[in-house]
Design an enzyme around this catalytic site. Structure first.
Site, short mmCIF file in Angstrom:
data_model
loop_
_atom_site.label_atom_id
_atom_site.label_comp_id
_atom_site.label_asym_id
_atom_site.label_seq_id
_atom_site.Cartn_x
_atom_site.Cartn_y
_atom_site.Cartn_z
N PHE A 136 -15.02 4.84 7.88
CA PHE A 136 -13.62 5.11 7.52
C PHE A 136 -13.35 4.98 6.02
CE2 PHE A 136 -13.84 0.61 8.84
CZ PHE A 136 -13.35 -0.01 7.70
N ASN A 178 -1.51 0.25 7.15
CA ASN A 178 -1.00 -1.05 7.59
C ASN A 178 -0.21 -1.81 6.52
OD1 ASN A 178 -3.14 -1.75 6.00
ND2 ASN A 178 -4.28 -2.88 7.57
N ARG A 213 -1.31 -14.57 4.37
CA ARG A 213 -2.12 -13.89 5.40
C ARG A 213 -1.43 -13.98 6.77
NH1 ARG A 213 -6.44 -10.27 4.89
NH2 ARG A 213 -7.44 -11.07 6.75
N LYS A 254 0.84 -1.20 0.00
CA LYS A 254 0.00 0.00 0.00
C LYS A 254 0.88 1.26 0.00
CE LYS A 254 -3.74 -2.20 2.64
NZ LYS A 254 -4.63 -2.04 3.82
N HIS A 313 -1.85 -5.27 1.68
CA HIS A 313 -3.10 -6.02 1.53
C HIS A 313 -2.74 -7.43 1.11
CE1 HIS A 313 -7.03 -7.38 0.17
NE2 HIS A 313 -6.39 -7.88 -0.89
N ARG A 322 2.78 -6.43 9.28
CA ARG A 322 2.10 -5.33 9.97
C ARG A 322 2.61 -5.19 11.40
NH1 ARG A 322 -3.88 -7.01 7.71
NH2 ARG A 322 -3.91 -5.71 5.83
N THR A 360 -5.18 -7.01 11.07
CA THR A 360 -5.44 -5.77 10.33
C THR A 360 -4.79 -4.56 11.01
OG1 THR A 360 -7.55 -6.69 9.59
CG2 THR A 360 -7.28 -4.30 9.41
N GLU A 372 -9.29 -11.44 -6.97
CA GLU A 372 -8.42 -10.26 -6.84
C GLU A 372 -7.24 -10.33 -7.83
OE1 GLU A 372 -7.47 -9.82 -2.67
OE2 GLU A 372 -9.55 -9.30 -2.19
P1 TYD Z 1 -10.32 -5.59 6.15
O1 TYD Z 1 -10.70 -6.27 4.86
O2 TYD Z 1 -11.28 -5.65 7.29
O3 TYD Z 1 -8.91 -6.13 6.72
P2 TYD Z 1 -7.62 -6.79 6.05
O4 TYD Z 1 -6.90 -5.72 5.26
O5 TYD Z 1 -6.79 -7.27 7.22
O6 TYD Z 1 -8.10 -7.93 5.18
O7 TYD Z 1 -10.03 -4.05 5.86
C1 TYD Z 1 -9.45 -3.63 4.67
C2 TYD Z 1 -8.66 -2.37 4.95
O8 TYD Z 1 -9.54 -1.34 5.37
C3 TYD Z 1 -7.63 -2.50 6.06
O9 TYD Z 1 -6.45 -3.17 5.65
C4 TYD Z 1 -7.42 -1.06 6.39
C5 TYD Z 1 -8.82 -0.47 6.25
N1 TYD Z 1 -9.50 -0.37 7.56
C6 TYD Z 1 -9.48 0.81 8.23
O10 TYD Z 1 -8.90 1.82 7.74
N2 TYD Z 1 -10.10 0.91 9.45
C7 TYD Z 1 -10.73 -0.16 10.01
O11 TYD Z 1 -11.28 -0.04 11.14
C8 TYD Z 1 -10.75 -1.40 9.30
C9 TYD Z 1 -11.45 -2.61 9.89
C10 TYD Z 1 -10.13 -1.47 8.08
#
Ligand code: TYD
Length: 153
Positions: free
Chosen positions: A57, A112, A85, A9, A115, A102, A91, A126
């Protein structure tokens, strides 16, 4: 053999972590089958984060994900979706275990760093969303004997 999508990212690009992150996957024994830099736009992010469009968000996530180009990768290996993963971590970087990407490089739930696809089904979708078939390469079959036992592949 599975393939999974990884995005470095903007938070990872801007903090000069591209090389470190690619190295982690390669050192693990995963194969980089596709690799490119892309500027994401709202259309692809609405698709990619369709499960989050109603979250408060989401506007901030859009800004964050378009701040710089991302590095998109197809990462290949036995059980690659689950392995990647687990290397990515939880996350929220503050909760992610040390040793994960992360956990080692992030203090944030948004900024973070990476992805990674969360299921085999989503990985297939994807990879196709971000890569044309001709951008994914199959050049490593000879190396599998150094990475796996014969009954693992
Ligand atoms: P998500 O698909 O829940 O998690 P992951 O990336 O671990 O599969 O969320 C996608 C992205 O959305 C996450 O990497 C960062 C953003 N995000 C936020 O900015 N705030 C949040 O509270 C959450 C849950 C996600």
């Amino acid at each position: 053999m599975e393939s999974t999508l990884v995005l470095i990212k903007p938070s990872g690009v801007i903090r000069c972590l591209i090389g470190d992150i690619i190295a982690r996957f390669q050192h693990k024994g995963l194969i980089i089958a596709g690799l490119k830099m892309m500027q994401l736009d709202e259309a692809i992010l609405h698709e990619h984060y369709a499960h989050l469009v109603d979250k408060p968000f989401f506007p901030s996530l859009l800004v964050s994900m378009t701040r710089t180009p991302v590095v998109a990768m197809v990462v290949k290996g036995v059980d690659a979706v689950a392995v990647v993963r687990s290397m990515t971590g939880a996350t929220n970087g503050r909760k992610a275990a040390p040793g994960t990407i992360r956990g080692d490089f992030s203090m944030s739930g948004q900024e973070n760093i990476v992805h990674a696809s969360d299921s085999v089904e989503n990985a297939d979708i994807e990879v196709r969303r971000f890569f044309k078939p001709e951008e994914v390469f199959n050049y490593t079959d000879d190396t599998f004997k150094y990475l796996y036992a014969p009954d693992e592949v």
